[in-house]
Write a protein that holds these residues in place. Structure first.
Motif, PDB file in Angstrom:
ATOM      1  N   ARG A  80       0.813  -1.216   0.000  1.00  0.00           N
ATOM      2  CA  ARG A  80       0.000   0.000   0.000  1.00  0.00           C
ATOM      3  C   ARG A  80       0.849   1.270   0.000  1.00  0.00           C
ATOM      4  O   ARG A  80       0.311   2.360   0.171  1.00  0.00           O
ATOM      5  CB  ARG A  80      -0.916   0.007   1.227  1.00  0.00           C
ATOM      6  N   GLN A 114      -6.438   3.825   1.753  1.00  0.00           N
ATOM      7  CA  GLN A 114      -5.965   2.668   1.012  1.00  0.00           C
ATOM      8  C   GLN A 114      -4.471   2.720   0.701  1.00  0.00           C
ATOM      9  O   GLN A 114      -3.955   1.841   0.023  1.00  0.00           O
ATOM     10  CB  GLN A 114      -6.752   2.530  -0.300  1.00  0.00           C
ATOM     11  N   GLY A 115      -3.782   3.751   1.205  1.00  0.00           N
ATOM     12  CA  GLY A 115      -2.352   3.793   0.953  1.00  0.00           C
ATOM     13  C   GLY A 115      -1.707   5.049   1.488  1.00  0.00           C
ATOM     14  O   GLY A 115      -2.378   5.986   1.944  1.00  0.00           O
TER      15      GLY A 115
END
Length: 270
Positions: free
Chosen positions: A7, A236-237
């Motif tokens: 990620r 998400q990252g």
């Protein structure tokens, strides 16, 4: 489950461009020679946002795209940083990024840097972004994502329609002092987005807004917060900025690198 390292992204730009004309007030020390690929390997990061800075690189991007083939995923800028005059003048790199994506399967999208500002918003209305997405997917022949950057100080701007036209949003905190408002700003961003749209958070290792080293308590705070947000699937990252400061002997860089080593194998819920 996914390993945390998957990620992570490096914000990759041409060496020494943060010391260039547009970066004269950043007060960065020394000289920068580390490339985007070297930065990815130095931090142990498998993914790269390769973004034009100070007008560099100039198309064609073949040589740079070739060396990035060793990375898992790459997104290329179609609109580069604010110092890229060819973007502010109405030009962009859309055709070149489409061409490169057709040749390099690890190119998974296109990103727009410093986008939520004029004249870029007016020159690129939502319908133009939607048409570009359609053309990109059709000409590349596979699903490609359109990414954008938004800063926390832009969250009150009328940008909801532009955000809706994008597939992935990256949130950046320009002034280190504002990192303590991260939760509030992330909630504000989520209120502008369609449900479940992927959000990544940018991690500065230099206080660009303040033109000074990133305070150590704030590099630790933001990474701890990002870790919790990843674990709870709220983001998400993480994108680390960048190779352009990674070889400047900065304590915040050392801290981030050690943090990645410590947490890279952590299991993130899918």
């Amino acid at each position: 489950m996914t390993e945390l390292r998957d990620r992570l992204w490096i914000w990759g730009q041409t060496p020494n461009t943060h010391h260039g004309p547009s970066g004269h007030n950043y007060n960065l020390p020394h000289a920068n020679r580390m490339t985007a690929l070297e930065g990815a390997y130095y931090f142990g990061i498998p993914n790269c946002c390769r973004v034009v800075s100070e007008g560099l690189p100039v198309p064609p991007f073949d040589q740079e795209a070739m060396v990035l083939d060793s990375l898992r995923r790459v997104v290329w800028s179609i609109i580069g940083c604010g110092g890229s005059t060819r973007n502010d003048g109405g030009g962009d790199d859309t055709d070149e990024v489409i061409r490169i994506a057709r040749l390099h399967p690890n190119v998974v999208g296109a990103i727009m840097d410093d986008f939520m500002r004029e004249p870029r918003l007016s020159m690129n209305p939502p319908e133009k972004l939607m048409e570009f997405k359609r053309r990109m997917n059709q000409q590349v022949g596979r699903q490609m994502d359109l990414w954008t950057v938004i800063y926390t100080h832009e969250l009150d701007s009328p940008v909801k329609a532009h955000l809706a036209a994008c597939d992935v949003v990256s949130l950046w905190t320009w002034w280190a002092k504002d990192l303590t408002c991260l939760d509030r700003n992330l909630t504000k961003l989520k209120g502008l987005l369609d449900q479940d749209k992927p959000v990544l958070c940018g991690c500065y290792m230099w206080d660009y807004g303040g033109g000074r080293p990133m305070p150590m308590d704030l590099i630790a705070y933001q990474l701890d917060q990002y870790h919790e947000l990843l674990m709870t699937k709220q983001i998400q990252g993480i994108i680390f900025c960048s190779n352009c400061i990674a070889d400047l002997e900065l304590k915040a860089v050392d801290y981030a690198r050690d943090w990645i080593k410590k947490h890279s194998a952590d299991q993130i819920p899918d």
